[in-house]
Scaffold this motif. Structure first.
Motif, PDB file in Angstrom:
ATOM      1  N   LEU A 117       0.826  -1.215   0.000  1.00  0.00           N
ATOM      2  CA  LEU A 117       0.000   0.000   0.000  1.00  0.00           C
ATOM      3  C   LEU A 117       0.856   1.259   0.000  1.00  0.00           C
ATOM      4  N   SER A 118       1.949   1.236   0.763  1.00  0.00           N
ATOM      5  CA  SER A 118       2.711   2.480   0.878  1.00  0.00           C
ATOM      6  C   SER A 118       3.481   2.803  -0.404  1.00  0.00           C
ATOM      7  N   LYS A 119       3.496   1.830  -1.336  1.00  0.00           N
ATOM      8  CA  LYS A 119       4.086   2.139  -2.652  1.00  0.00           C
ATOM      9  C   LYS A 119       3.133   2.944  -3.516  1.00  0.00           C
ATOM     10  N   ARG A 120       1.860   2.995  -3.122  1.00  0.00           N
ATOM     11  CA  ARG A 120       0.908   3.792  -3.905  1.00  0.00           C
ATOM     12  C   ARG A 120       1.205   5.271  -3.667  1.00  0.00           C
ATOM     13  N   PRO A 121       1.282   6.067  -4.743  1.00  0.00           N
ATOM     14  CA  PRO A 121       1.614   7.489  -4.564  1.00  0.00           C
ATOM     15  C   PRO A 121       0.645   8.197  -3.624  1.00  0.00           C
ATOM     16  N   GLU A 122      -0.636   7.782  -3.652  1.00  0.00           N
ATOM     17  CA  GLU A 122      -1.632   8.460  -2.808  1.00  0.00           C
ATOM     18  C   GLU A 122      -1.355   8.252  -1.329  1.00  0.00           C
ATOM     19  N   LEU A 123      -0.579   7.221  -1.006  1.00  0.00           N
ATOM     20  CA  LEU A 123      -0.409   6.883   0.407  1.00  0.00           C
ATOM     21  C   LEU A 123       1.017   7.088   0.907  1.00  0.00           C
ATOM     22  N   LYS A 124       1.826   7.753   0.079  1.00  0.00           N
ATOM     23  CA  LYS A 124       3.227   7.836   0.495  1.00  0.00           C
ATOM     24  C   LYS A 124       3.393   8.715   1.739  1.00  0.00           C
ATOM     25  N   ASP A 125       2.421   9.615   1.991  1.00  0.00           N
ATOM     26  CA  ASP A 125       2.513  10.458   3.189  1.00  0.00           C
ATOM     27  C   ASP A 125       1.633   9.955   4.327  1.00  0.00           C
ATOM     28  N   HIS A 126       1.333   8.676   4.327  1.00  0.00           N
ATOM     29  CA  HIS A 126       0.454   8.170   5.394  1.00  0.00           C
ATOM     30  C   HIS A 126       1.116   8.348   6.754  1.00  0.00           C
ATOM     31  N   MET A 127       0.292   8.463   7.781  1.00  0.00           N
ATOM     32  CA  MET A 127       0.872   8.667   9.108  1.00  0.00           C
ATOM     33  C   MET A 127       0.361   7.641  10.104  1.00  0.00           C
ATOM     34  N   PRO A 128       1.135   7.434  11.186  1.00  0.00           N
ATOM     35  CA  PRO A 128       0.695   6.486  12.207  1.00  0.00           C
ATOM     36  C   PRO A 128      -0.612   6.962  12.843  1.00  0.00           C
ATOM     37  N   ILE A 129      -1.497   6.027  13.130  1.00  0.00           N
ATOM     38  CA  ILE A 129      -2.800   6.383  13.699  1.00  0.00           C
ATOM     39  C   ILE A 129      -2.625   7.175  15.002  1.00  0.00           C
ATOM     40  N   ALA A 130      -1.628   6.807  15.812  1.00  0.00           N
ATOM     41  CA  ALA A 130      -1.430   7.486  17.101  1.00  0.00           C
ATOM     42  C   ALA A 130      -1.067   8.962  16.924  1.00  0.00           C
ATOM     43  N   ASP A 131      -0.564   9.331  15.750  1.00  0.00           N
ATOM     44  CA  ASP A 131      -0.160  10.726  15.534  1.00  0.00           C
ATOM     45  C   ASP A 131      -1.281  11.608  14.986  1.00  0.00           C
ATOM     46  N   LEU A 132      -2.457  11.010  14.758  1.00  0.00           N
ATOM     47  CA  LEU A 132      -3.554  11.819  14.204  1.00  0.00           C
ATOM     48  C   LEU A 132      -3.995  12.844  15.239  1.00  0.00           C
ATOM     49  N   ARG A 133      -4.099  14.097  14.814  1.00  0.00           N
ATOM     50  CA  ARG A 133      -4.571  15.150  15.715  1.00  0.00           C
ATOM     51  C   ARG A 133      -5.901  15.671  15.199  1.00  0.00           C
ATOM     52  N   GLY A 134      -6.596  16.429  16.052  1.00  0.00           N
ATOM     53  CA  GLY A 134      -7.894  17.001  15.664  1.00  0.00           C
ATOM     54  C   GLY A 134      -7.730  18.004  14.545  1.00  0.00           C
ATOM     55  N   GLY A 135      -8.829  18.723  14.285  1.00  0.00           N
ATOM     56  CA  GLY A 135      -8.788  19.717  13.219  1.00  0.00           C
ATOM     57  C   GLY A 135      -9.350  19.147  11.938  1.00  0.00           C
ATOM     58  N   GLU A 136      -9.282  19.918  10.900  1.00  0.00           N
ATOM     59  CA  GLU A 136      -9.948  19.557   9.646  1.00  0.00           C
ATOM     60  C   GLU A 136      -8.964  19.037   8.603  1.00  0.00           C
ATOM     61  N   ASP A 137      -7.711  18.797   9.033  1.00  0.00           N
ATOM     62  CA  ASP A 137      -6.695  18.397   8.054  1.00  0.00           C
ATOM     63  C   ASP A 137      -7.073  17.106   7.352  1.00  0.00           C
ATOM     64  N   VAL A 138      -6.596  17.007   6.133  1.00  0.00           N
ATOM     65  CA  VAL A 138      -6.774  15.752   5.409  1.00  0.00           C
ATOM     66  C   VAL A 138      -5.732  14.767   5.932  1.00  0.00           C
ATOM     67  N   VAL A 139      -6.191  13.577   6.306  1.00  0.00           N
ATOM     68  CA  VAL A 139      -5.248  12.596   6.816  1.00  0.00           C
ATOM     69  C   VAL A 139      -5.175  11.395   5.887  1.00  0.00           C
ATOM     70  N   SER A 140      -4.078  10.685   5.998  1.00  0.00           N
ATOM     71  CA  SER A 140      -3.842   9.516   5.165  1.00  0.00           C
ATOM     72  C   SER A 140      -3.295   8.421   6.085  1.00  0.00           C
ATOM     73  N   ILE A 141      -4.010   7.296   6.170  1.00  0.00           N
ATOM     74  CA  ILE A 141      -3.585   6.225   7.089  1.00  0.00           C
ATOM     75  C   ILE A 141      -3.661   4.855   6.408  1.00  0.00           C
ATOM     76  N   ILE A 142      -2.939   3.917   6.993  1.00  0.00           N
ATOM     77  CA  ILE A 142      -2.988   2.524   6.519  1.00  0.00           C
ATOM     78  C   ILE A 142      -3.252   1.649   7.735  1.00  0.00           C
ATOM     79  N   GLY A 143      -4.254   0.779   7.642  1.00  0.00           N
ATOM     80  CA  GLY A 143      -4.528  -0.057   8.805  1.00  0.00           C
ATOM     81  C   GLY A 143      -5.206  -1.359   8.449  1.00  0.00           C
ATOM     82  N   MET A 144      -5.192  -2.276   9.423  1.00  0.00           N
ATOM     83  CA  MET A 144      -5.894  -3.545   9.251  1.00  0.00           C
ATOM     84  C   MET A 144      -7.326  -3.371   9.757  1.00  0.00           C
ATOM     85  N   VAL A 145      -8.264  -3.983   9.056  1.00  0.00           N
ATOM     86  CA  VAL A 145      -9.676  -3.832   9.421  1.00  0.00           C
ATOM     87  C   VAL A 145      -9.995  -4.773  10.585  1.00  0.00           C
TER      88      VAL A 145
END
Ligand code: D5M
Ligand code: FE
Ligand code: ZN
Length: 482
Positions: A117-145
């Motif tokens: 997944l992280s080889k996909r250009p859309e996801l190259k800036d994904h971040m760890p879930i623990a680092d997600l902060r509030g606000g309206e920013d667009v976030v990009s994450i990778i996780g197991m369902v």
């Protein structure tokens, strides 16, 4: 349902996308469709899928019925096999059944799929879930369902987890396209998400699968035949049809054209359920002709032993064979199948396995996970295993759902991740032929040589029997033996 598709469907015929698009573009699709249906029916063909190639040939369905006087098959005297086992887990499967194994297993699955997944250009800036902060920013994450469910208001919630934390992803039902996509998400797969963080939730704007690039089709100067679900030892095993198939492949059956197709066959791939086994489902004894597992494999050796020895046979187990039931299943154990092992041209491999047949990368998987996929995802069914295969390819995992009907061994490595995109994905298990070319990959389900069992009657599974797909130098052909 679309008019053209419906017309064929009522006759029990499915249409491959390419064939459909071509038909749709024709001046008078309705009458061409009627003509095609008449042709198919008059040929006695019980086709499951109308492909583009078949349109080309306007259905020269091959039903080898005519026995020609025996003449030598024009097979090259010395055949060079460029056969390579790329991945076979038979001797690489380690598990002690400890809880630690399960953690290692899920870690392996997560990191391998995350890597894709992280080889996909859309996801190259994904971040760890623990680092997600509030606000309206667009976030990009990778996780197991961890879980996927609908809310009371019919929105969808996907619980995602990575190695740092967990988050609930919401898919709004007004976002029709995304909502539809989210209906195919299953537990334990790994996905990427774009969205906005709102309180405890991420509201999804896009969902990504590891995905498959369109692949370059492999040129081939030979043919491969595919079978599965022979179920030798069962009263419903269609021995006559199978013997005709063997005669055909040996060049003793069929028209000149069919015999030259047989001569071109270099490999035969067998995707599991060679025998019916013992004690596989309640009451099975009553439907067995041979009630001893060794004798079932003896009989298999007698039948497969008749196949000409210059064909390489690649054989993996299914859920009816005598291997460990948890996947990956090691190759059929020699102790149960001594005579079969004495046939020199059979390669016994694990379920799943990845092989190269003279450069044609072929992923072989019996298909047990289709039961779980058909049960969990609306719109997927046993009848259209090609659509399930397409979904598994996109998810890059052969059995994404853990803990349902498909027993998965907690190996240190997850061997069911599809690391490399194959040229051919060959499966069985559902006993219904299917074929589709998807992004250049041949998705093949090879049906069965077993007529409907009592068990299948209860579940209304109607098998397609004795239909053998043959990949003839890149073109799919279907032969029918009865
Ligand atoms: O599977 C033959 C067919 O029967 C295939 O379509 C799957 C279906 N099947 C197998 N087991 C089950 C259960 N437990 N529930 C519903 N449907 C099932 P085979 O592997 O040859 O028995
Ligand atoms: Fe089967
Ligand atoms: Zn099966």
């Amino acid at each position: 349902m679309n008019e053209i598709i419906g017309k064929f469907a009522r006759e029990g015929i499915l249409i491959e996308d390419n064939a459909y698009f071509r038909l749709r573009e024709m001046d008078d699709p309705a009458s061409v469709s009627s003509e095609l249906i008449v042709k198919i029916k008059s040929n006695g063909g019980k086709f499951t899928v109308l492909t583009s190639e078949m349109l080309d040939e306007f259905f020269e369905i091959d039903n080898p019925a005519e026995i020609k006087a025996r003449g030598p098959l024009m097979v090259p005297a010395e055949r060079d096999f460029d056969f390579e086992v790329i991945s076979d887990t038979s001797n690489r499967s380690y598990t002690s059944g400890e809880i630690g194994d399960m953690i290692a297993y899920f870690n392996s699955r997560y990191s391998r799929l995350k890597n894709l997944l992280s080889k996909r250009p859309e996801l190259k800036d994904h971040m760890p879930i623990a680092d997600l902060r509030g606000g309206e920013d667009v976030v990009s994450i990778i996780g197991m369902v961890n879980d996927v469910r609908n809310t009371k208001n019919n929105h969808r919630i996907i619980e995602l987890e990575d190695d740092t934390g967990e988050i609930s992803v919401v898919v709004h039902n007004e976002n029709h396209k995304l909502f539809e996509k989210s209906e195919k998400i299953v537990r334990d797969e790994v996905v990427g998400v774009h969205g906005t963080k709102k309180g405890r939730f991420v509201v999804a704007s896009e969902i990504f699968h590891p995905g498959v690039p369109r692949i370059q089709e492999k040129e081939m100067d030979f043919s491969v035949a595919f079978i599965s679900d022979v179920h030798i030892g069962s009263q419903t095993f269609l021995e006559d049809a199978f013997m005709k198939f063997v005669k055909w492949i040996n060049g003793d059956f069929g028209s000149e054209e069919q015999r030259s197709l047989a001569a071109d066959v270099k490999y035969l791939v067998v995707a599991g359920d060679i025998v019916d086994g013992i004690g596989i489902y309640p009451g099975q004894e009553k439907e067995l002709l041979i009630r001893d597992i060794h004798e079932q494999y003896e009989e298999a050796a007698r039948l497969f032993g008749d196949i000409r020895s210059d064909i390489k046979i690649v054989m993996i187990p299914g859920n009816h064979d005598s291997s460990r039931i948890a996947e990956p299943q090691p190759a059929i154990p020699e102790e149960y199948a001594k005579s079969l092992y004495s046939i020199r041209n059979i390669e016994f491999l694990s379920n799943p396995s990845l092989v190269s047949l003279d450069g044609v990368r072929t992923l072989i998987y019996h298909g047990r996970s289709f039961d779980d996929m058909a049960m969990s995802v609306n719109g997927l069914s046993h009848e259209r295993s090609d659509l399930i295969m397409e979904e598994l390819l996109e998810k890059r995992h052969l059995a994404p759902i853990y803990g349902e009907r498909t027993p998965l061994a907690s190996e240190i490595e997850d061997h069911l991740v599809i690391d490399e995109v194959p040229h051919v994905l060959h499966t069985g298990h559902v006993h219904i032929n299917a074929y589709k070319k998807y992004k250049g990959v041949h998705l093949i389900n090879s049906g069965t040589f077993q007529s409907q069992t009592e068990f299948q009657k209860i579940y209304n599974i109607v098998p397609t029997c004795g239909q053998v797909p043959v990949l003839n130098r890149g073109v799919m052909k279907l032969l029918e033996f009865s």
